[in-house]
Design a protein around this motif. Structure first.
Motif, mmCIF file in Angstrom:
data_model
loop_
_atom_site.group_PDB
_atom_site.id
_atom_site.type_symbol
_atom_site.label_atom_id
_atom_site.label_comp_id
_atom_site.label_asym_id
_atom_site.label_seq_id
_atom_site.Cartn_x
_atom_site.Cartn_y
_atom_site.Cartn_z
ATOM 1 N N HIS A 1 -5.802 -54.108 16.831
ATOM 2 C CA HIS A 1 -6.263 -53.331 15.685
ATOM 3 C C HIS A 1 -5.131 -52.485 15.142
ATOM 4 N N VAL A 2 -5.024 -52.387 13.817
ATOM 5 C CA VAL A 2 -3.905 -51.657 13.206
ATOM 6 C C VAL A 2 -3.859 -50.183 13.605
ATOM 7 N N ALA B 1 -13.588 -61.250 1.220
ATOM 8 C CA ALA B 1 -12.377 -61.848 1.796
ATOM 9 C C ALA B 1 -12.301 -61.596 3.297
ATOM 10 N N MET B 2 -12.604 -60.371 3.720
ATOM 11 C CA MET B 2 -12.568 -60.043 5.149
ATOM 12 C C MET B 2 -13.567 -60.903 5.921
ATOM 13 N N LEU B 3 -14.753 -61.118 5.335
ATOM 14 C CA LEU B 3 -15.778 -61.924 6.003
ATOM 15 C C LEU B 3 -15.407 -63.402 6.050
ATOM 16 N N ALA B 4 -14.657 -63.879 5.071
ATOM 17 C CA ALA B 4 -14.216 -65.279 5.099
ATOM 18 C C ALA B 4 -13.254 -65.514 6.265
ATOM 19 N N VAL B 5 -12.429 -64.516 6.566
ATOM 20 C CA VAL B 5 -11.539 -64.604 7.735
ATOM 21 C C VAL B 5 -12.333 -64.307 9.007
ATOM 22 N N ASN B 6 -13.159 -63.265 8.960
ATOM 23 C CA ASN B 6 -14.118 -62.900 10.015
ATOM 24 C C ASN B 6 -13.480 -62.735 11.398
ATOM 25 N N HIS B 7 -12.455 -61.910 11.470
ATOM 26 C CA HIS B 7 -11.811 -61.566 12.744
ATOM 27 C C HIS B 7 -11.828 -60.042 12.866
ATOM 28 N N PRO B 8 -12.064 -59.492 14.059
ATOM 29 C CA PRO B 8 -12.152 -58.039 14.207
ATOM 30 C C PRO B 8 -10.915 -57.272 13.732
ATOM 31 N N ASN B 9 -9.742 -57.894 13.761
ATOM 32 C CA ASN B 9 -8.505 -57.193 13.414
ATOM 33 C C ASN B 9 -8.004 -57.487 12.006
ATOM 34 N N VAL B 10 -8.738 -58.238 11.204
ATOM 35 C CA VAL B 10 -8.253 -58.625 9.883
ATOM 36 C C VAL B 10 -7.993 -57.397 9.006
ATOM 37 N N VAL B 11 -6.869 -57.445 8.292
ATOM 38 C CA VAL B 11 -6.505 -56.366 7.361
ATOM 39 C C VAL B 11 -5.985 -56.984 6.065
ATOM 40 N N LEU B 12 -6.093 -56.216 5.004
ATOM 41 C CA LEU B 12 -5.595 -56.642 3.706
ATOM 42 C C LEU B 12 -4.128 -56.261 3.581
ATOM 43 N N GLY B 13 -3.311 -57.229 3.170
ATOM 44 C CA GLY B 13 -1.892 -56.976 2.965
ATOM 45 C C GLY B 13 -1.532 -56.864 1.499
ATOM 46 N N SER C 1 -11.649 -62.380 -10.544
ATOM 47 C CA SER C 1 -11.073 -63.394 -9.660
ATOM 48 C C SER C 1 -9.840 -62.817 -8.997
ATOM 49 N N GLY C 2 -9.544 -63.323 -7.832
ATOM 50 C CA GLY C 2 -8.369 -62.820 -7.142
ATOM 51 C C GLY C 2 -7.993 -63.642 -5.929
ATOM 52 N N THR C 3 -6.776 -63.400 -5.484
ATOM 53 C CA THR C 3 -6.284 -63.949 -4.231
ATOM 54 C C THR C 3 -5.915 -62.779 -3.336
ATOM 55 N N PHE C 4 -6.517 -62.753 -2.176
ATOM 56 C CA PHE C 4 -6.313 -61.676 -1.214
ATOM 57 C C PHE C 4 -5.473 -62.216 -0.055
ATOM 58 N N THR C 5 -4.386 -61.525 0.244
ATOM 59 C CA THR C 5 -3.524 -61.899 1.360
ATOM 60 C C THR C 5 -3.949 -61.053 2.554
ATOM 61 N N CYS C 6 -4.476 -61.723 3.569
ATOM 62 C CA CYS C 6 -5.013 -61.045 4.748
ATOM 63 C C CYS C 6 -4.183 -61.430 5.982
ATOM 64 N N PHE C 7 -4.054 -60.483 6.882
ATOM 65 C CA PHE C 7 -3.340 -60.713 8.131
ATOM 66 C C PHE C 7 -4.258 -60.408 9.303
ATOM 67 N N VAL C 8 -4.031 -61.095 10.416
ATOM 68 C CA VAL C 8 -4.773 -60.846 11.648
ATOM 69 C C VAL C 8 -3.768 -60.478 12.735
ATOM 70 N N PRO C 9 -3.497 -59.177 12.908
ATOM 71 C CA PRO C 9 -2.579 -58.767 13.971
ATOM 72 C C PRO C 9 -3.215 -58.942 15.347
ATOM 73 N N LYS C 10 -2.377 -58.939 16.376
ATOM 74 C CA LYS C 10 -2.871 -59.143 17.743
ATOM 75 C C LYS C 10 -3.785 -58.021 18.201
#
Length: 129
Positions: free
Chosen positions: A124-125, A56-68, A113-122
């Protein structure tokens, strides 16, 4: 495509990326003996979750992506020696909140199977923590 996130993750535990494209990834993991939860070779579900989360993180592929959040289903057991492939698709790539659908297959069988809710903050957390 260049991998922009989770660059120091232990791929022996979370899988090896085989596809990283815009809004999509595939990650392969061979279940090793150190993943066994018991003498029968049943693989602990946490390793499947880690594989799916990494995809899931790689599908978003942003340095700041986090799992919510994550809504997941374990559909079939996995065993030591199984080769698993996680396939992730970012369903909302233009949103601040990314909903990423992930399936893990063992051969033709969907085992997770799953749905992952990911956020990309401005930032790094951990910046400023």
């Amino acid at each position: 495509m260049e991998i922009k996130t989770h660059e120091r993750i232990d791929r022996s535990l979370c899988g090896e990326p085989s596809v990283v494209e815009e809004n999509r990834s595939e990650v392969q993991l061979t279940c090793s003996p150190n993943m066994a939860a018991d003498a029968s070779g049943l693989v602990h579900g946490g390793f499947l979750f880690g594989l799916a989360d990494y995809a899931a993180m790689l599908a978003v592929n942003h340095p700041n992506v986090v799992l919510g959040a994550a809504e997941t289903r374990f559909l079939k057991p996995s065993r030591v020696g199984d080769v698993l492939v996680a396939k992730a698709q970012d369903e909302t790539p233009q949103e601040k909140k990314h909903l990423v659908r992930v399936e893990i297959l063992c051969g033709e069988d969907v085992v997770f199977s799953g749905t992952f809710t990911c956020f990309v903050p401005k930032k790094h957390v951990l910046d400023g923590a």
